[in-house]
Design an enzyme around this catalytic site. Structure first.
Site, mmCIF file in Angstrom:
data_model
loop_
_atom_site.group_PDB
_atom_site.id
_atom_site.type_symbol
_atom_site.label_atom_id
_atom_site.label_comp_id
_atom_site.label_asym_id
_atom_site.label_seq_id
_atom_site.Cartn_x
_atom_site.Cartn_y
_atom_site.Cartn_z
ATOM 1 N N SER A 52 -63.333 -35.683 -41.527
ATOM 2 C CA SER A 52 -62.806 -36.305 -41.117
ATOM 3 C C SER A 52 -62.102 -35.423 -39.314
ATOM 4 O O SER A 52 -61.678 -36.615 -38.647
ATOM 5 C CB SER A 52 -61.184 -37.196 -41.432
ATOM 6 O OG SER A 52 -60.332 -36.208 -41.862
ATOM 7 N N HIS A 93 -54.066 -35.931 -40.328
ATOM 8 C CA HIS A 93 -54.179 -36.093 -38.991
ATOM 9 C C HIS A 93 -54.238 -35.486 -37.660
ATOM 10 O O HIS A 93 -52.639 -35.972 -37.461
ATOM 11 C CB HIS A 93 -56.209 -37.380 -38.123
ATOM 12 C CG HIS A 93 -56.278 -37.363 -39.622
ATOM 13 N ND1 HIS A 93 -56.590 -38.056 -40.319
ATOM 14 C CD2 HIS A 93 -57.409 -36.675 -40.215
ATOM 15 C CE1 HIS A 93 -57.350 -38.328 -41.496
ATOM 16 N NE2 HIS A 93 -58.230 -37.002 -41.084
ATOM 17 N N ASP A 145 -51.783 -39.531 -37.837
ATOM 18 C CA ASP A 145 -50.879 -40.240 -39.277
ATOM 19 C C ASP A 145 -51.117 -38.788 -39.572
ATOM 20 O O ASP A 145 -50.527 -37.636 -39.560
ATOM 21 C CB ASP A 145 -52.428 -40.892 -39.781
ATOM 22 C CG ASP A 145 -53.807 -40.889 -39.979
ATOM 23 O OD1 ASP A 145 -53.790 -39.127 -39.979
ATOM 24 O OD2 ASP A 145 -54.703 -40.958 -40.425
#
Ligand SMILES: *[C@@H]1O[C@H](CO)[C@@H](O)[C@H](O)[C@H]1NC(C)=O
Ligand SMILES: *[C@@H]1O[C@H](CO)[C@@H](O)[C@H](O)[C@H]1NC(C)=O
Length: 352
Positions: free
Chosen positions: A34, A330, A327
């Site tokens: 990610s 991240h 978040d």
């Protein structure tokens, strides 16, 4: 205007164009998790997605592409720095085709790792399948551009690899009776280093030569880990033991990079280490214009990501550029930009 002056202008302009087009990198090709996924998970059956608001609210058109941030991720900034597109599209995104992928393509999948057992946890794309997609891409590229041009792109492209955090945080430390019952943390690191080496050798055998292998971030300082620490009764600081693992692992990756550079002829493998700059941003956020480093912008900032970070959450911050993290897992676009600039100047400059 004299004739001579006019020709000088023409020459200057030609030189300028030559310099602008002079980057030796025709494409950026991305593998990983990610930290670099541009939206491949949108097309698969997993709970780990981010193709909804407020993700992407600072991306072009405010579009939630499936990047795990409010805006761009590092491959986008790196591609732009090499004079290519300002974003690198996901291979599975139906909005793009081989004409776009010829200058940049992302095979990364949020939640994946070096270890097959890691991608199983949230049913995401295992690294070996990212390579299958890459082989499929090579075929399409050859059909589209012909053998010679396609081969040039494959050998001259810059390959960005960013993966490994999930092997520790989503798998090793989280799944009871899993890897922990077979490996000590040190043995597990060596197991992953073996897999990393095999992966690099595989893409090398498929033609890759200019490769950047990214190190781990200070993963004990991600807001989710701080929250875990807090509820574990240890205050809201970073989990130091996780940071120590990240540093050890980065040391081992750096050793692997040295070894592969001497074993594989013609390879230019670079270790891109985000740890130091990332840690400095977390320790001294105000130096970089941030106000908050311990919790994230989205929702309460303590544990939400993916579907828990949605547009109905009233706590989400208004200005993500004041936050180091978007978040609980991240970075914000601004953090991604600072880290990318650093990596481009330090590690990737030999590729200009
Ligand atoms: C790719 O998509 C563009 C539209 O974004 C279209 O104009 C072009 O023909 C497509 N190219 C190929 C090779 O499919
Ligand atoms: C991971 O899974 C793939 C596909 O089943 C397999 O080819 C590969 O050997 C596995 N890797 C390891 C280290 O088990």
């Amino acid at each position: 205007m004299t004739h001579r002056y006019a020709s000088w202008l023409v020459l200057a302009r030609l030189l300028f164009l030559a310099a602008a087009a002079g980057s030796k990198i025709p494409a950026v090709i991305v593998f990983g998790d990610s930290s670099v996924d541009a939206g491949n998970n949108n097309q698969i059956s997993t709970v780990l997605k981010s193709n909804f608001a407020p993700y992407g609210r600072d991306f072009y058109g405010g579009r939630a592409t499936g990047r795990f941030s409010n805006g761009r991720v590092p491959p986008d900034f790196i591609s732009e720095a090499f004079g290519l597109s300002p974003f690198v599209p996901a291979y599975l995104d139906p909005m793009y085709n081989i004409s776009h992928f010829a200058v940049g393509v992302c095979f990364a999948s949020a939640g994946t790792g070096f270890d097959n057992a890691t991608s199983d946890v949230l049913s995401v794309i295992p690294l070996w399948r990212e390579v299958e997609y890459y082989k499929d891409y090579q075929k399409k590229l050859r059909d589209y551009l012909g053998e010679n041009k396609a081969n040039t792109i494959i050998t001259e492209a810059l390959y960005l690899i960013s993966i490994g955090t999930n092997d520790f945080l989503e798998n090793y430390y989280t799944i009871p009776g899993g890897r922990q019952s077979h490996y000590t943390i040190d043995q597990y690191q060596d197991f992953l280093i073996g897999l990393a080496g095999n992966f690099v050798k595989e893409i090398y055998s498929l033609g890759a030569r200019k490769i950047s292998l990214a190190g781990l971030p200070p993963m004990g300082c991600l807001p989710l880990e701080r929250t875990t620490n807090y509820f574990g009764g240890h205050g809201d600081g970073c989990i130091e033991s996780y940071n120590v693992v990240a540093k050890n692992f980065n040391g081992k990756l750096s050793g692997l990079v040295n070894k592969l550079n001497s074993d594989l002829s013609g390879i230019k493998l670079i270790f891109s280490n985000p740890y130091g700059i990332f840690m400095q941003i977390i320790r001294k956020p105000s130096l970089y214009g941030f106000e908050v480093a311990s919790v994230a912008c989205c929702a309460t900032g303590m544990f939400e990501m993916g579907y828990m970070c949605d547009k109905y959450n009233p706590f989400t911050c208004n200005d993500a550029s004041k936050y180091v993290f978007w978040d609980a897992f991240h970075p914000t676009e601004k953090t991604n930009r600072i880290i990318s600039d650093h990596v481009v100047k330090r590690a990737l400059r030999q590729f200009f």
